[in-house]
Write a protein that holds these residues in place. Structure first.
Motif, PDB file in Angstrom:
ATOM      1  N   ARG A   1      21.329 -21.898 -52.292  1.00  6.44           N
ATOM      2  CA  ARG A   1      21.539 -24.027 -53.220  1.00  6.44           C
ATOM      3  C   ARG A   1      20.428 -24.435 -51.571  1.00  6.44           C
ATOM      4  NH1 ARG A   1      27.517 -25.550 -52.434  1.00  6.44           N
ATOM      5  NH2 ARG A   1      27.430 -23.983 -51.104  1.00  6.44           N
ATOM      6  N   LYS A   2      19.882 -25.109 -52.563  1.00  6.70           N
ATOM      7  CA  LYS A   2      18.417 -25.828 -52.212  1.00  6.70           C
ATOM      8  C   LYS A   2      18.595 -28.092 -52.123  1.00  6.70           C
ATOM      9  CE  LYS A   2      16.063 -21.478 -52.623  1.00  6.70           C
ATOM     10  NZ  LYS A   2      16.623 -21.165 -53.125  1.00  6.70           N
TER      11      LYS A   2
ATOM     12  N   GLU B   1      20.727 -29.575 -50.406  1.00  2.00           N
ATOM     13  CA  GLU B   1      21.750 -29.689 -49.905  1.00  2.00           C
ATOM     14  C   GLU B   1      22.508 -30.375 -48.623  1.00  2.00           C
ATOM     15  OE1 GLU B   1      25.053 -28.809 -52.728  1.00  2.00           O
ATOM     16  OE2 GLU B   1      23.414 -28.239 -54.548  1.00  2.00           O
TER      17      GLU B   1
ATOM     18  N   ASP C   1      24.964 -20.358 -47.490  1.00  2.00           N
ATOM     19  CA  ASP C   1      24.720 -19.552 -48.720  1.00  2.00           C
ATOM     20  C   ASP C   1      23.798 -18.649 -48.284  1.00  2.00           C
ATOM     21  OD1 ASP C   1      25.436 -21.245 -50.481  1.00  2.00           O
ATOM     22  OD2 ASP C   1      23.903 -21.358 -51.257  1.00  2.00           O
TER      23      ASP C   1
ATOM     24  N   ARG D   1      33.075 -20.105 -53.358  1.00  2.00           N
ATOM     25  CA  ARG D   1      31.417 -19.750 -53.490  1.00  2.00           C
ATOM     26  C   ARG D   1      30.904 -18.834 -53.360  1.00  2.00           C
ATOM     27  NH1 ARG D   1      27.081 -21.559 -55.567  1.00  2.00           N
ATOM     28  NH2 ARG D   1      25.205 -21.482 -54.191  1.00  2.00           N
TER      29      ARG D   1
END
Length: 195
Positions: free
Chosen positions: A97-98, A100, A108, A172
Motif C-alpha cells: 500500500r502506498k 497510507e 506491508d 493483512r
C-alpha cells in the motif's frame, strides 16, 4: 508452517536442475536483493533500533549467501551471469500500500519480505529433495532453514510494530498470501528461483 496457499509444482525443480548455471545466477542476485532490502529498511526506518540491528545482521548474512552461491558458480567453471528482472517480486511489490502512512508502508514491506522468504524457503526445500547433485542438495537444505528464519523474523517484526498501532497484521498477512497464490500460479516454468 509457511502458510503458502499454492505449493510449487515439483516439475519446477526439474526445470531448475536442467539449467543449474542459470538458477545459480538468479539465486545469487536474489541474495543480493535481499541484502539490499535489509539495508533499505535500515535507511528508511532508523528510529526502530531493534529492526536496524536485525537488518544489519541480515544484510551481512544475505551477502554471505551471495558469496557462497558465487563460489559454487566459480568452482564449476562458470561466471556470474547478468541480473534478470524478477517479475514475481515486482508483482508482489505492487501489493504494498502506498500513500497510507509510514507505518502502513513499513508493515506491508515487512510482510512482502516475509512472503518472499517463505516462497524461497519452499523452493529451496524442493530443490534439496529433488536435485541429484549432492553438493547442491545439502546447500539448499541449509539455506531452506535460513530462509525459514528470515520469514519468521520479518513476520515477527510486522506483528511487533503493527499490532500496537491497531493494525490487524494477521488479516493483512492472509491478504498477502492470497494475492501471492494468484501471482505464483503464473510462474514455475522457468529457471528462476521465483520463476
Amino acid at each position: 508452517m509457511l502458510g503458502l496457499k499454492l505449493p510449487t509444482d515439483p516439475r519446477w525443480a526439474r526445470i531448475a536442475e536442467e539449467k543449474t548455471e542459470d538458477v545459480l545466477t538468479d539465486h545469487a542476485f536474489c541474495e543480493q536483493k535481499a541484502a539490499s532490502t535489509a539495508i533499505s529498511l535500515i535507511v528508511q526506518y532508523p528510529e526502530y533500533s531493534e529492526l536496524v540491528h536485525a537488518m544489519a545482521d541480515l544484510a551481512r548474512e544475505e551477502m554471505e549467501h551471495f558469496q557462497r552461491v558465487h563460489a559454487i558458480i566459480r568452482e564449476r567453471g562458470w561466471v556470474l551471469g547478468k541480473e534478470r528482472r524478477d517479475a514475481y517480486v515486482n508483482e508482489l511489490a505492487g501489493f504494498i500500500r502506498k500513500g497510507e502512512g509510514r507505518m502502513v508502508a513499513l508493515i506491508d514491506r515487512l510482510l512482502f519480505a516475509a512472503l518472499i522468504e517463505a516462497r524461497s524457503c519452499e523452493r529451496f526445500k524442493l530443490l534439496s529433495e529433488v536435485l541429484e547433485d549432492e553438493e547442491l542438495k545439502a546447500f539448499y537444505r541449509e539455506l531452506m532453514i535460513s530462509e525459514a528464519g528470515h520469514y519468521t523474523l520479518f513476520l515477527g517484526f510486522a506483528r511487533k510494530y503493527g499490532t500496537p498501532e491497531g493494525m490487524d497484521v494477521d488479516a493483512r498477512w492472509q491478504e498477502f498470501l492470497s494475492f501471492e497464490a494468484a501471482v505464483i500460479a503464473r510462474y514455475g516454468k522457468s529457471e528462476h528461483i521465483h520463476g
